[in-house]
Every structure is written in structure tokens, then in C-alpha cells.
Enzyme design. Structure first.
Site, PDB file in Angstrom:
ATOM      1  CB  CYS A  38      -7.948  27.966  -1.217  1.00 24.63           C
ATOM      2  SG  CYS A  38      -8.663  27.266   0.256  1.00 24.63           S
ATOM      3  CG  LEU A  39      -5.283  21.731  -3.146  1.00 23.59           C
ATOM      4  CD1 LEU A  39      -6.713  21.425  -3.584  1.00 23.59           C
ATOM      5  CD2 LEU A  39      -4.311  21.492  -4.298  1.00 23.59           C
TER       6      LEU A  39
END
Lengths: 1176, 151
Positions: free
Chosen positions: B87-88
Site C-alpha cells: 500500500c503505497l
């Protein structure tokens, strides 16, 4: 003399006399008399020496002898009178005798046993004195006739002489009637020949006192009281209005009274022919039941039909030409309805009568001469018996049907003729024959270029067509072609003579008579000679597919035969100069430029021809010149008296037309053409029309002017001889003088009319047949004798690239589409769609333009036909602008305000020094470093990117519905707030506002392709096609903006380019410069034909054409001989737009075939369908 | 497959000639858009001394679209789920074509150094991380030595 003969024969003898009299006997008639038993039984020799009056010439002597012999008791004075009177008649002896007997008190008395011939009716009361006043006699024609041939006549004459007196009192009453008949009597003919017999059941219309005798002669007689002209008898539908049977009566010759009438169908048959001198009928009573006839009783007669020399002797050529010329006039004035004159109807009536008669007599045309000859002896024709013959019944019923509509007959015979035509021409040139054409290789001395195999074959063919057989390889085929029969004619075999007379006489058919006769049932011409097709035509149509090298083939022909050798070798117009005198009767009026070939080309090809000639020609003595009209003051002196006349004179259609218009204006009559100095003042050795379909509309001035050019050999070069309709071909035929088809009448009859009647196959078949001998067409797919394709071209790849409209385009497109759809819907509802055709066309045009570029709308483009129809719809450019403004404020964020823009420019100028050569800006999207300054784009946050990268990013974000942020600083940006650099006059760059909307999707796509191409293979030549020349302008500007000037050169070629510029543009474009991408923006209309652009192997077609063949033409500019690389063509099509639908219509056209379009109604329907398709 | 855009070639060259410390990225022999990546656990983080294997794939639309990156090595991290997905933000909404493979991998490395349990992908890990950060870090360390041991 007759006493020695049996009674029966005596009677026949009389019959013979009367029957021949009824047909206007001719003592010189070979056929009748030779077949006569009298001739065989009692030959007589003429005693020339017995003549006492030798003061005249030999002919006269003959005549006198004859006369003296026939009428021994006539005195000298009378004889001289007769001689003088009939000296110049065609049948002097007969006439004289007739006259003599008619007017003289009879000398011989004999019991009359047979009926009297009305023609021999004497005017017994006439005295010698009256005869003196009437008759002088003479002769000058007997020399042509063998003396023997008169013998039977002399006998007959004696017979009648004897019989005459006796009956004269009784017959005096009817004399008047007979004279009336005499008045109508047919002019004399020299011979007649049997063509058939039939037995007919006639019906008695008058009671007879005694039974009619077997074998008595009857005569056809048109009841004069109710004589109609055929003109009146047919109503407008060609149907008969009057019963014919009432008109055609049978008359007993003996008693000279009406006895009966023919059945209706026979009456119909013979009625139109009774007055025709070319046809003769003999009627003999065969059966009447040996009882007296009451009204309504039937009796049987035999009807013998003959053709007479009149039919064959007629100078039909004149009448034919006459009628044709009159037809021509009518057709010229009205293309649809053919108005026939009274005379023509009469003619037609006779023709139809003949055809009907032929059908009735079952006279069949000869299809295979050899076979017919073989069968001839076995073939026993019978006398048709109407009563007994079942097969005849069927024929009769069929006949009746045919009679319902006489046009049927004509059509029937036409189609027969067509089959014949096909057979006939197909032997002349089959594709097999084509393959096996020998090759002719021009020697190196005359032609520098090498010809391909099929071009060498083509050269052979062309040389043959010009009659230069010696130069071409010999072949039997040539001979066959020279002896072809005129296809309009049919060959018939003379039937065995079964007539009453000959049967009775047991006369055997003369062996030395010709077996066949020939008839042209369309004109009514008859001939004993085989009518040969006039092969005066030299030249033809070279219709090789585009790119097969028509130019080279033609040049090889010109170089192989640069001047008219037959003319140069021979003295001017010597006796044996048959070729010239025959074919040049008209040409010889003009000075003959025997050493010059005139080539007429479209302007764009003028220099190409010139340079090709220079390239090909290796003989320094030959040279070519371009004729502009003004550059040669007097063409006549230049070409004929000049020391070194040009071998090739190249000019354009425009110049020919120009000169012709000038001549017309000065109203110089045709004969005065010699006094002019231009192209029309002389006749050329050879005329070549390049792209000959230019003259396809014969109503245009250009076409008319071209027709006036005279030359010995005429050639038409065209890859597409038929553009729209079959009649396109007519102009070519006319130019070539391809007889008889160059007569519009023939063309109409065999091609246009069947075509209009939807007999497409028939029409096409005829065209093929006509064309085959003069028409050479090879296609790229054809294979030679070894099965190899004629041309091995590198493969061609055509890719349709579907694009989406840009935002701005989309808005405008939708708006216009709604409007167009509304008007189509309205039109369909009201049913007046085609009335609005032009409006709809403009609407469609608008849509197509938007697909290209919004700014095309409202641009004035003179080269665009559609646009030049300046109607109200055109003034919508401002509309669109307003529309764009509206939609912008609605949908698109605001662009820079002036202050923002100035601020941004200031910042950019501060941050970057564009005029420092070391400046290196990296595009963070594609990592290109440095970004070329002319391709740079700045965001409002002043970050630099490649134009393409940033625009692609914008597009991508939009599609993904993502916010548009600067890739570098994530500052929100707007597509409308971008800046670019513009080069100033002094070479410095300055930031300016970049208007993203000005790029249409096609231009973007094209630019991308060009960029990629340059990246992967630098220095390519590329051709870009469009049909809108103003679009070419836009493309030019856009491409100049986008592409780096260092490595790109852009050329534009359209109709506005002057001839000189065209040449230099093409020349520059064709030179390869390493690393520099050359782009040629080409307008189809200006450069669609003839150009050779094989240096390029990439093409982009910006917009679709209506006609797929036009697009093919364009693509073939680069995909043709000389192309060494694979050809890649990209066609840009906007998705879900009118362009996609146009593609579908193109497909449709390909399948239907445009040539089929000729029918107006059909075209209209199709147009409506197409419009519907567009707006589905 | 379409030819490799210049940019990808350029980036690949630079990754080899000028590698980022602690990170390696090699394109696959068969597919130059597919990279084998290793990232060393940042010093001072629970992942120290670990060597994490990742795969990176450049989609056709790259650089308009972000590269796809996934951990192949098991890792206990609130922003990385069991399947290795990361998750970026820059790999999602915050991607910019100006970013490159190098910058993406640096970001991943940074994520290892400073997990962000407030924007979790692996909810259980994130919960653990918030409630008992020491324990979670210990577990992460344990996993590192278990799964991401350097050879």
C-alpha cells in the site's frame, strides 16, 4: 413453235410467262431463264448477220436483231422508234416488246387457253400512229447479257402475242385497273432468287364461275381502297390497328379479278413487302377442290418467296448512313426517347417484315460455314405446309406471340446476333492468345530501357494494330483478324429452289451460283459478298492496370515505329498507295505530319512524359517537344517542313481544348482548319491519349476537341476505361473511329438500350466483344504462359487505424450530426430526401471535415467540388466558432487569463535561458534529454516536458478520470494552460500559450507515426493523401510545427501548384537525402493519376474517399513497378463516425460495381440507401 | 510485443550502471518489462539484515501508469499484505510519470523504514502494530530472520 409441245407443258409455259411477267420479267435474268425448261429444250442462237440495220453500235445491233427475231413482222420504222425509246432502259428488249404489244393491234390470233398477264394487256385500240408518237427504241445494255438468256422471253412473247388479240376485247374493261397496278409495279430487277415456299390456305372472297385451275397464277394485290401507310397502321405501341387480311387480296391473273384473301398471319407477313422491290412473291393455286368457289371456301396456294437483285443492289450504305445520321441528331438532342421519323418507321416496318419472313421460312443464319457446306447436300428443304405440318403449327403459334409485339422479334434477333458476336470476337483474342503473343524487343539502338516480357508482347500487339506486321512477329492470327466478318451481318444459305416454277420445270440448281448470301437485318442490307469488317482502324486501347507501364509500352511503340514508313517510302499519293487513299480520304485534306506522334496528357504528366522519352530514347535523331500552344508559331511548318520535326509532341488536354475553343469562337468552318496553325491544322502519324478516360463525357468541350484531332494511328491509354457507366467507353470508341460502333446509333442499339432495359449481361457482352480486338488489358494478377505473375510487386499492407475524435472535434461533430440527422429524417418522412440532396451532401461534407480537422469547416476550398456548390449551408463557419465558444465555457476549464499568461511567460523566461546553446531540459516522462526546443511544453508550474509526452499524459489522466497534476510537482495543471516555445524572427525562442485544441486526432496520429518512422528508419519518403486541399494546408502547418526542421522536409502538391512547381516539387521529393524525412502532401485530385512515386514506400491516407477505386488509384502511385520495398499504407478512420460508414459504403460499391450504376432510378435508390446507411 | 520505449531502456541501464545502495533490480531475460528486485532491510528498522525479494512489472502504459510491485518474501508489515501487495500512494493515485523504477523502489525501502499503520493494507498487522508496537516489531524482526535471511 409451241404446237410441238404437249398441252400440259404448253400451259406451264404460259404460266411461266405470266408468273415472270407478274414479277416484272427481265429477259436478262439468268436464274429464271436458265432454270426454265424452255431454255434447255430449245436453245436458240442469235443470227447477228441477218440484221439489215447495222448503222448503230453493236449493242444496238443486238437489240435490233433481237427485236427483229422476236417480232419478225415489225417494220423498220417501228423498230427504230422502239430502239430510241428504250435505248437507255435497263431492260430494253423486254420493255420494247412490252410496249410494242401493249400498243399495237395484234397480228396473231389464237385461241386463248390461259389467263392473260395483266402486264401484257394491250391497248388494242392504239393505232400504229399512236405508237409512233410514243415509241422510239434503242438499246445499250445488251452487251452484258449472253444472247441465250433472251430466248425464253422471246418464246413467251410470241405466246402472249398469240394469245393477246383474242382476249383483248373482253379485257378492255379491266385495263384501267391493271394499269393502276402497273403504275405501282416494281422497278425491274436483274434477277431473283428463291428463298422459300409455303402452302397457305386462302379464303375465297368472291365466288368463281368455274373452278380455278390447278397451277393457275395468282397475284398478291393490296386492296387500294383501304390502303394504309404502315405508319398509320401501327399505333404508338407498334401494334397493328388494322386487320391485314382485309388488305391483302389474291387476284386471279387470268380473269383479273379478286378471288380470295390470305389468312391474317400471312397477310401480315407479306403486306409490308408487297411494295418492296427487293422481295418477290409468286403464288400458284395448288388445290381448290376442283369445284367452283363460293365465298368463304378455302383453297390452297403455294407462296414462293424470292429475293431480287434490287435488295442486293441497293446502295444501302448511303441510306444507312442517312438514317444513322438522322438518328444521331435525335439522340444528340434527347438521350432518352428515340423519335422515329415516318421514313424510319417505314424502313423499320420493312425490316421487320423481312425478319418475319425469314423466320417464317425458317431461314437460319449460318454459324459454321464448313459444317453448313457439308450438310447442304443432305439438307432438303421442304415447302412449308401450313395444314399438315405439326412443327409448323408450333412455329405459327410462336409467330403469333411474336406478332403481338414486334419489338420482341427485333430483340430476339439481337440476342442471336450477340451470341454470334461473342463467338466471333472471342476467337480473335482470348487470354490464351494473349499469353502466347510473341515478344518484340526493341533494339538497344532505339530504346535504352529494358522492357518486361509482357511489355514486349504488348509491343507486338500494338505494332500489329498499327499494321506494322513486318516489324512484329508474323502470326496467323493477324490474317484471321483481317478477314473478320462484320458482326452485324448474318450469313444465310440460299435454300434449294423449291418454287413452283422450278419444281415444275425440274430445273436443277445452278452449281456456280453462290451458296450464301448475307444480310444485315438491322439495316436491311443484303449482299452476296461477305461483308468484311472494316479494319481501317489503326490503334486501340491499351488498358493495362495501373503501374504496368503503359507509358513505357507506348514509348517503345513510338521508338520502334517513329514515323510512317509507308508514307515516307512511297511517293505522295501514288496509285498503289491504297492504305493512304483508303484510310485517309479525310486526312489527306490536311497536311500529314508523318514523322510526329502527338501525345495528349493531363497537365501533371507533361514533364513526366517528356523525361521518360528522353530516358528511353537512344537515338539522337529523335526528340520530343512540349507544345504549349504559344511556343510554336506555326505547327504546320514546324512539323512538316521543319528539318527535324519532333518525333513526339506532347501537349495537354487543356491546350487541345483551348485551341478548339478559339477555332470555334472565330467560327472557322471545318474546311478552313487548314488555314489555322495549331494542332487541328494537320493530321498526325499517331495520336496517343494518356489517361484517355478524360474524354469519357462526349458532351464536354475537351472531348469534342479531341475528336477533331486527326491522325493515322490512334491510341488510348487508360487504366480505368469505365469510370461510371458503360457509355464512358463510347467516347473512346468514337475517338478510335471503331466502325461501326463509333456511330452512336449502333452503340445505342446494342449497348445503351439493352443496358437501359437492364439487359446488363447483354450490354457487357457486346462491349467486351467490340473491345476485344482493339483492347489490351493486363492486370497485375495475370499470369504469363509459364504461370508466373506478370509483375512481382513487393507486398502491400493496408492498415486501417481507428482514431477517436479530439474533444473539440467531438463537440462540433455531435452538433453537426444532430443537425444532419434531423434533416435526413425530415426528408425521409416527407419523401423528398433527394430534393434536399445538396443540403445533405453539405452536411455529410461537414461531418467528414470535422473528422479531419475542425478548422476545415468554413474554409474556402476551390479545389473541392462539394464546397464550390456555394449554398446557404456553407456560411456556417461562424456557427461552429460560436458553438465551440459555448461548449468551452461549459465543459472546459478556463484558460489563462492574460495576466496569468504574462506571469507564466515571465517566470519561464527567468528560469530558462533558451538562447543558451547549453540549455538541457529533461522530460521527466520519457527521459529525453535535452528536449528539442520546438517540441517543448511547459506546465503552468513551469516544468518542461516533451509535447507528446505531456499531451499523452493529459489524455491518459482524462481517460482514467484522474486529476491532472504536474508529474513533477503535483501542482494541479490544466490542458488549456500550457505554454510552448515559438521561434521568433531573430531565431530566439519565446514562450507562448499552447492551444492544445488545435490538434485534431488525425494530425496527432500522423505526427506520431512520422516520428516513429523517423526514429526507426530515418530518411524515408512519405506520401500523405487527402482530398481536401485546405486540409493539406493545415497538415503542412501542423507538421512544420511538430517536426524538427532539420530532419524533415515537407512538400505540398495540389491543384494550385503551377506546372513548373509541380515538376520541381516532384523532383526534389524523389531525391533521397540521408536522414531527412521527406513528406509529400498530395491532393488526390491533382496527383491521383499518372504520378510515379515509387521512391516512397509509406503512405498515409488521411480521409476516406467515396469511391474505393479512387483510393486504390492513390495507393497505386507508390505501389507500382519500380517499387522495391514493402509498401505500408495507413488509413486513418475516426471511430464511430461517418468515416466508418463510408468504409461500409466503399465495400458496397466494390461488390455492386459502379459500372452498374447507369440506371438513374437505381442510382437514386442507391443514393437514398447510402444516405440512410450514413445516418443509421 | 511493442518495442521497448526508450525510457525503459534508459532506466534499466541506469539501474545497472548507477545502482541505488541496498537495492538491486534486474530485468528478466525473456521479458524486459519484468524485474527481479531485492531490497535490503533499512538499518534501524525491524527488517535490518533482511534481504527482501520483490517483483516489479512495467505495464504497457508505463510511464503513464505506475509499475506493479509486489513482495515475494514474507514480511510482517502493516502496509504489506500476505500476498506481498504494497500500500503505497505513489503506486496508486499519486503516481506520476515523472517517477521512475528507482524512485519507486526507494519509496518501498522508505516504507520499510517507517511503516504507516494508519493507512493499513494488512488490517491485523496494523492493529497489532498500533496496540503493541514493540511486540509487532519483534514479530517483524523474527519474520525477517525467518524468511529474509541473507545468504
Amino acid at each position: 413453235m409451241t404446237d410441238s409441245e404437249p398441252t400440259e407443258r404448253k400451259r406451264f409455259f404460259k404460266d411461266e410467262l405470266e408468273s415472270s411477267e407478274s414479277q416484272i420479267p427481265n429477259p436478262t435474268s439468268k436464274l429464271d431463264n436458265r432454270n426454265s425448261f424452255l431454255f434447255e429444250d430449245e436453245p436458240k442462237t442469235t443470227d447477228l448477220g441477218s440484221s439489215l440495220f447495222v448503222e448503230q453500235e453493236t449493242e444496238d445491233l443486238n437489240f435490233e436483231n433481237k427485236l427483229k427475231e422476236l417480232i419478225p413482222d415489225v417494220d423498220t420504222r417501228t423498230r427504230n422508234l422502239l430502239l430510241e425509246k428504250f435505248e437507255h432502259e435497263s431492260d430494253p428488249v423486254g420493255k420494247a416488246l412490252e410496249y410494242y404489244f401493249d400498243h399495237k393491234n395484234s397480228l396473231i390470233k389464237e385461241v386463248k387457253t390461259v389467263k392473260e398477264n395483266p402486264n401484257f394487256i394491250d391497248l388494242s385500240d392504239d393505232s400504229y400512229g399512236s405508237m409512233d408518237s410514243h415509241s422510239r427504241s434503242g438499246s445499250s445494255h445488251l452487251n452484258s447479257d449472253p444472247p441465250n438468256s433472251h430466248e425464253p422471253y422471246s418464246k413467251m412473247s410470241f405466246q402472249s402475242l398469240f394469245s393477246q388479240n383474242r382476249e383483248r376485247a373482253r379485257k378492255r374493261k379491266v385495263n384501267t385497273i391493271n394499269r393502276r397496278i402497273l403504275k405501282r409495279s416494281k422497278p425491274a430487277f436483274s434477277w431473283k432468287r428463291f428463298i422459300g415456299s409455303m402452302q397457305v390456305t386462302a379464303m375465297a372472297t368472291r365466288p368463281t364461275i368455274r373452278p380455278l385451275k390447278y397451277g393457275s397464277e395468282l397475284k398478291l394485290h393490296v386492296s387500294t381502297s383501304s390502303k394504309f401507310s404502315p405508319y398509320q397502321m401501327y399505333n404508338s405501341n407498334g401494334k397493328k390497328q388494322v386487320s391485314m387480311a382485309q388488305l391483302v387480296k389474291l387476284r386471279d391473273l387470268e380473269q383479273d379479278r379478286e378471288v380470295g384473301r390470305m389468312p391474317e398471319e400471312i397477310a401480315r407477313l407479306v403486306y409490308p413487302l408487297i411494295d418492296e422491290s427487293g422481295v418477290a412473291f409468286e403464288i400458284t393455286l395448288v388445290y381448290s377442290g376442283d369445284k367452283r368457289l363460293s365465298i368463304g371456301d378455302s383453297f390452297i396456294v403455294q407462296l414462293d418467296c424470292f429475293l431480287t437483285s434490287d435488295l442486293f443492289g441497293k446502295n444501302l450504305k448511303d441510306s444507312q448512313e442517312e438514317s444513322l445520321s438522322s438518328q444521331k441528331i435525335q439522340w444528340d438532342t434527347s438521350n432518352n426517347s428515340i423519335v422515329e421519323t415516318k421514313v424510319e418507321i417505314l424502313d423499320k416496318f420493312k425490316r421487320m417484315g423481312l425478319i418475319a419472313l425469314f423466320n417464317k421460312l425458317r431461314i437460319k443464319e449460318v454459324k459454321d460455314e464448313a459444317e453448313t457446306l457439308e450438310n447442304l447436300n443432305n439438307d432438303d428443304p421442304e415447302i412449308l405446309d401450313l395444314e399438315d405440318d405439326d412443327t409448323f403449327e408450333s412455329i405459327v403459334s410462336q409467330r403469333d406471340e411474336d406478332n403481338e409485339d414486334d419489338d420482341d422479334k427485333i430483340e430476339h434477333s439481337d440476342s442471336m446476333n450477340l451470341n454470334q458476336l461473342q463467338n466471333f470476337y472471342s476467337m480473335a483474342q482470348s487470354s490464351e492468345a494473349l499469353k502466347n503473343l510473341p515478344e518484340t524487343t526493341p533494339s538497344r539502338d532505339i530504346m535504352k530501357l529494358d522492357l518486361r516480357k509482357y511489355q514486349k508482347q504488348g509491343l507486338t500487339w500494338m505494332l500489329r494494330r498499327e499494321g506494322e506486321f513486318k516489324k512484329a512477329a508474323e502470326s496467323d492470327e493477324v490474317v484471321a483478324a483481317a478477314t473478320m466478318m462484320n458482326p452485324l451481318w448474318k450469313q444465310f444459305v440460299w435454300p434449294k429452289d423449291m418454287s413452283w416454277v422450278s419444281e415444275r420445270d425440274h430445273a436443277s440448281q445452278e452449281k456456280d451460283m453462290s451458296l450464301f448470301f448475307y444480310a444485315n437485318l438491322h439495316t436491311g442490307e443484303f449482299s452476296n459478298e461477305k461483308p468484311m469488317l472494316e479494319t481501317s482502324l489503326k490503334g486501340g486501347i491499351l488498358s493495362d492496370e495501373m503501374g504496368l507501364g503503359k507509358t513505357i509500352s507506348t514509348l517503345s511503340l513510338i521508338l520502334s515505329s517513329p514515323c510512317d514508313s509507308s508514307f515516307d517510302q512511297k511517293e505522295l499519293f501514288t496509285e498503289d498507295d491504297t492504305v493512304l487513299t483508303q484510310n485517309f480520304s479525310e486526312i489527306t485534306q490536311k497536311p500529314y505530319a508523318s514523322r510526329t506522334t502527338l501525345i495528349v496528357v493531363p497537365m501533371s504528366l507533361l514533364h513526366q512524359w517528356h523525361s521518360q522519352f528522353e530516358k528511353a530514347c537512344s537515338n539522337d535523331d529523335l526528340h520530343s517537344e512540349i507544345y504549349y500552344g504559344g511556343n510554336v508559331s506555326n505547327l504546320k511548318t514546324h512539323l512538316i517542313n521543319g528539318k527535324k520535326p519532333p518525333t513526339v509532341l506532347i501537349t495537354t488536354y487543356g491546350i487541345v481544348q483551348n485551341e478548339w475553343t478559339k477555332i470555334l469562337k472565330t467560327s472557322v468552318s471545318e474546311l478552313d482548319l487548314q488555314s489555322t496553325t495549331g494542332l487541328f491544322s494537320l493530321s498526325f502519324y499517331r495520336i496517343v491519349l494518356d489517361e484517355g478516360h478524360m474524354i469519357r463525357n462526349r458532351q464536354t468541350i475537351t472531348s469534342k476537341a479531341i475528336m477533331q484531332l486527326t491522325g493515322k494511328c490512334k491510341w488510348v491509354l487508360t487504366g480505368t476505361p469505365i469510370i461510371n457507366r458503360l457509355d464512358d467507353m463510347y467516347s473512346l470508341v468514337k475517338f478510335l473511329n471503331l466502325e461501326p460502333w463509333s456511330q452512336i446509333g449502333f452503340w445505342k442499339q446494342f449497348i445503351s438500350i439493352p443496358f437501359e432495359n437492364k439487359n446488363f449481361k447483354q450490354a457487357f457482352d457486346v462491349v467486351n466483344s467490340i473491345m476485344e480486338p482493339v483492347f489490351l488489358r493486363r492486370t497485375k494478377h495475370m499470369k504469363d504462359a509459364n504461370g508466373k505473375p506478370l509483375v512481382d510487386l513487393p507486398p502491400k499492407e493496408v492498415i486501417v487505424e481507428k482514431l477517436k475524435l479530439s474533444e473539440k472535434q467531438d463537440i462540433v461533430y455531435k452538433h453537426l450530426l444532430n443537425r444532419a440527422e434531423d434533416s435526413v429524417k425530415l426528408g425521409l418522412e416527407r419523401g423528398d430526401l433527394l430534393k434536399k440532396y445538396s443540403t445533405i451532401l453539405v452536411n455529410i461534407l461537414r461531418l467528414r471535415q470535422v473528422c479531419c480537422d475542425v478548422s476545415l469547416i468554413g474554409s474556402q476550398d476551390e479545389n473541392d467540388e462539394d464546397l464550390s456548390n456555394n449554398n446557404a449551408m456553407l456560411s456556417n463557419g461562424s456557427d461552429v466558432a460560436a458553438l465551440l465558444k459555448d461548449s468551452k465555457s461549459d465543459n472546459v476549464e478556463e484558460t489563462f487569463s492574460e495576466i496569468e499568461l504574462q506571469e507564466a511567460i515571465k517566470i519561464i523566461n527567468e528560469r530558462y535561458d533558451f538562447n543558451n546553446d547549453d540549455i538541457s531540459l529533461e522530460c521527466s516522462i520519457c527521459t529525453t534529454e535535452p528536449i528539442p526546443l520546438d517540441k517543448i511544453l511547459f506546465t503552468e508550474c513551469e516544468h518542461p516536458f516533451c509535447k507528446e509526452c505531456l499531451l499523452e499524459y493529459c489524455e491518459y489522466q482524462k481517460i482514467k478520470n484522474l486529476d491532472l497534476k504536474c508529474p513533477l510537482c503535483r501542482h494541479e495543471i490544466s490542458k488549456n494552460k500550457l505554454l510552448t516555445l515559438q521561434k521568433k524572427e531573430n531565431g530566439e525562442y519565446e514562450p507562448v500559450h499552447y492551444n492544445s485544441d488545435s490538434r485534431s486526432s488525425k494530425i496527432v496520429a500522423l505526427a506520431n507515426h512520422l516520428q516513429q518512422l523517423q526514429d526507426s528508419s530515418p530518411g524515408e519518403q512519405v506520401v500523405v493523401f487527402s482530398q481536401f486541399s485546405s486540409y493539406l494546408d493545415i497538415l503542412e502547418k501542423a507538421l512544420r510545427d511538430i517536426s524538427p526542421a532539420k530532419t524533415t522536409k515537407i512538400y505540398k502538391f495540389d491543384g494550385r501548384l503551377s506546372l513548373k512547381d509541380r515538376n520541381s516539387v516532384l523532383k526534389e521529393f524523389q531525391e533521397k537525402s540521408p536522414g531527412i524525412q521527406k513528406i509529400l502532401l498530395l491532393s488526390l485530385k491533382a496527383g491521383g493519376v499518372g504520378l510515379n512515386l515509387t521512391c516512397a514506400s509509406y503512405a498515409f491516407v488521411m480521409d476516406p474517399w467515396w469511391s474505393p477505386s479512387m483510393e486504390d488509384q492513390a495507393i497505386d502511385r507508390i505501389h507500382r513497378i519500380g517499387q522495391e520495398n514493402n509498401v505500408k499504407v495507413t488509413r486513418f478512420i475516426i471511430e464511430n463516425s461517418i468515416e466508418e460508414k463510408m468504409l461500409r459504403i466503399q465495400e458496397r460499391k466494390r461488390t455492386i460495381g459502379e459500372a452498374m450504376d447507369a440506371d438513374e432510378d437505381e442510382r437514386r435508390k442507391r443514393r437514398i440507401e447510402e444516405i440512410k446507411m450514413l445516418f443509421e | 510485443m511493442a518495442s521497448l520505449p526508450k525510457r525503459i531502456i534508459k532506466e534499466t541501464e541506469r539501474l545497472v550502471t548507477d545502482p541505488v545502495p541496498g537495492i538491486t533490480a534486474e530485468p528478466h531475460d525473456d521479458n524486459l518489462r519484468y524485474f527481479k528486485v531485492t531490497i535490503e532491510g533499512p538499518a534501524g528498522s525491524p527488517y535490518e539484515n533482511g534481504l527482501f525479494h520483490l517483483e516489479l512489472y512495467l505495464p504497457d502504459d508505463y510511464p503513464m501508469e505506475a509499475p506493479k510491485v509486489r513482495f515475494l518474501t514474507k514480511i510482517y508489515h502493516p502496509n504489506i499484505d500476505r500476498l506481498g501487495r504494497i500500500c503505497l500512494d505513489i503506486l496508486k493515485t499519486n503516481w506520476s510519470p515523472a517517477l521512475q523504477i528507482r524512485t519507486v523502489l526507494l519509496s518501498v525501502q522508505a516504507l520499510l523504514a517507517s511503516p504507516n499503520p494508519n493507512d493499513p493494507l494488512a488490517n491485523d498487522v496494523a492493529e497489532d502494530w498500533i496496540k503493541n508496537e514493540t511486540g509487532a516489531k519483534a514479530k517483524a524482526k523474527e519474520w525477517t530472520s525467518l524468511y529474509a535471511k541473507k545468504e
